[in-house]
Write an enzyme that holds these catalytic residues in place. Structure first.
Site, PDB file in Angstrom:
ATOM      1  N   ILE A 125       5.406  -8.332   1.201  1.00  0.00           N
ATOM      2  CA  ILE A 125       4.125  -9.332   0.682  1.00  0.00           C
ATOM      3  C   ILE A 125       2.986  -8.572   1.316  1.00  0.00           C
ATOM      4  CG2 ILE A 125       3.883 -12.030   0.992  1.00  0.00           C
ATOM      5  CD1 ILE A 125       5.871 -12.849   1.420  1.00  0.00           C
ATOM      6  N   GLU A 126       1.923  -8.097   0.776  1.00  0.00           N
ATOM      7  CA  GLU A 126       1.492  -7.758   0.945  1.00  0.00           C
ATOM      8  C   GLU A 126       0.472  -7.907  -0.022  1.00  0.00           C
ATOM      9  OE1 GLU A 126       1.439  -3.365   1.886  1.00  0.00           O
ATOM     10  OE2 GLU A 126       3.792  -3.509   1.383  1.00  0.00           O
ATOM     11  N   ASN A 127      -0.953  -7.302   0.867  1.00  0.00           N
ATOM     12  CA  ASN A 127      -2.512  -7.292   0.349  1.00  0.00           C
ATOM     13  C   ASN A 127      -2.862  -9.042  -1.064  1.00  0.00           C
ATOM     14  OD1 ASN A 127      -4.997  -6.531  -1.955  1.00  0.00           O
ATOM     15  ND2 ASN A 127      -3.497  -4.843  -2.594  1.00  0.00           N
TER      16      ASN A 127
END
Length: 325
Positions: A148-150
Site C-alpha cells: 500500500i503506497e502513494n
C-alpha cells in the site's frame, strides 16, 4: 517515505528504478503462527528484462519463498500481473510452477508504488475481496502481501479501509490465510497514515498478520540504525494498539529493504543487510524481504538500475543472507 516504484513502462525501458515487498490476532495478545509461506521472501519481478531464473537462485542461496510483484488492475476490478499479464498460462504462472517444483512457494504482492491499483478500482470491500480471491484461487495460496503506497491507496482513508475490510473477508473465507500489508515509513516509524492504518486494522478487526515497513529512501548515512529505529517504533505502535507484548509485536512486524543503492543512492551494503538480518532474527520478526532479487547482482559503480545493485557483491548475496533468517 519518498519514491519507490516509478511507472512500469519506465522501468521496462531500463531507466533508473524507484523500487520495489494466522488467524486474526485481536487485542487479546495471542501471538501469530509462523508465516506459512516463509518469513524470508525477497521480491522477484518478471516485468523487467532478463529476470533471474528462480530455481537457479534457490539452489545457490537456500531461499525457499519469493514475493512475486505486482498484481494490478487490468481494467476495473480484474487482477493481472502488471495489469497486463494473465494470472494463468503466462510467465508469472510458469515461474510459480518452477518455484514450487523446486520445493519453494510464493507470496504475490498486490499493489506497489505506481500503476492502476485494485484498491481504488474495486468499489466495495466485497468486490476487492473477490479480486484478491481470484489471485488466491489461481495459485492455491496460503499468504498474500498488499503493498500500500502513494496517494491513491496509502494516503486515502476510504481506500485504506476498503483494503482492510477486504482482507478481513479474505481471512473469513480462507482458513489459515495469512495477510501482510507493506507500507512506507519514516526513520522514526510509521507516519500519520501508517499509524491510521494500524489503528483501523485493530478497529475493524482485520486480522493482519504482519505489518511490513519499507525502511529506505531516507537519504540515510546509516541504514542499519534507521531500519532498527523505524522497526522498533513500529513494534511499539503495534504493542500499544493491540495490547501485545514486545515479542508478539515483533512477530507481527516486518522489514522490506532495498539492496545496494536505493533510489536516493543511499547504501545498504552486504554487511549492513547481514546486521539487519541478524537483528530481525534475534527479535523474532515475522518477515524479511528486499527489492529485489533482480537487482541482487554485482555491478560496482553501476548506479540505480533494474538488473544489479550498483555495488560490488557476489551474485545473489542479499538473497543468501535473507535466507539465513
Amino acid at each position: 517515505m519518498s519514491f519507490k516504484r516509478k511507472s512500469l513502462a519506465a522501468l521496462a525501458a531500463g531507466v533508473a528504478i524507484t523500487a520495489a515487498g494466522l488467524l486474526p490476532a485481536s487485542a487479546t495478545g495471542s501471538a501469530p503462527a509462523p508465516l506459512a509461506a516463509g518469513k524470508a521472501a525477497p521480491y522477484l519481478y518478471l516485468g523487467w528484462g532478463n529476470p533471474p531464473d528462480p530455481a537457479t537462485v534457490m539452489n545457490a542461496t537456500g531461499i525457499k519463498t519469493f514475493t512475486m510483484a505486482f498484481i494490478l488492475s487490468s481494467g476495473g476490478c480484474a487482477p493481472a500481473w502488471d495489469g497486463t499479464r494473465p494470472l494463468a498460462g503466462g510467465a508469472d504462472a510458469n515461474a510459480i510452477s518452477q518455484i514450487r517444483a523446486a520445493g519453494g512457494d510464493v507470496v504475490p504482492s498486490i499493489g506497489g508504488w505506481s500503476g492502476n491499483k485494485l484498491g481504488p478500482n474495486c468499489a466495495t470491500p466485497e468486490a476487492l475481496a473477490g479480486a484478491y480471491q481470484q489471485v488466491i484461487d489461481a495459485y492455491q495460496l496460503t499468504a498474500i502481501d498488499i503493498d500500500i503506497e502513494n496517494t491513491d491507496e496509502f494516503e486515502n482513508a476510504t481506500v485504506q479501509d476498503r483494503i482492510l475490510n477486504a482482507l478481513k473477508i479474505v481471512k473469513q473465507r480462507n482458513a489459515g490465510m495469512q495477510t501482510i500489508v507493506t507500507i512506507p515509513t519514516t526513520t522514526t516509524g510509521p507516519n500519520s497514515w501508517g499509524n491510521r492504518l494500524i489503528e483501523q486494522a485493530n478497529a475493524l478487526q482485520a486480522g493482519i498478520d504482519v505489518f511490513t515497513l519499507m525502511p529506505f529512501d531516507f537519504g540515510s548515512s546509516n541504514i542499519y540504525n534507521d531500519t532498527v529505529n523505524a522497526t522498533t517504533a513500529l513494534k511499539d505502535k503495534l504493542k500499544a494498539t493491540f495490547g501485545w507484548s514486545d515479542a508478539e509485536a515483533f512477530a507481527h512486524s516486518g522489514i522490506s529493504g532495498m539492496n545496494g543503492l536505493s533510489d536516493q543512492r543511499e547504501l545498504t551494503s552486504v554487511e549492513a543487510w547481514t546486521q539487519i538480518r541478524d537483528w530481525a532474527k534475534t527479535n523474532g520478526l515475522g518477515r524479511l524481504s528486499f527489492w529485489s532479487v533482480n537487482r541482487d547482482r554485482g555491478c560496482p559503480d553501476g548506479g540505480v538500475t533494474s538488473h544489479c545493485s550498483g555495488i560490488a557483491q557476489p551474485d545473489w548475496e542479499f538473497t543468501r543472507i535473507t535466507a539465513g533468517l
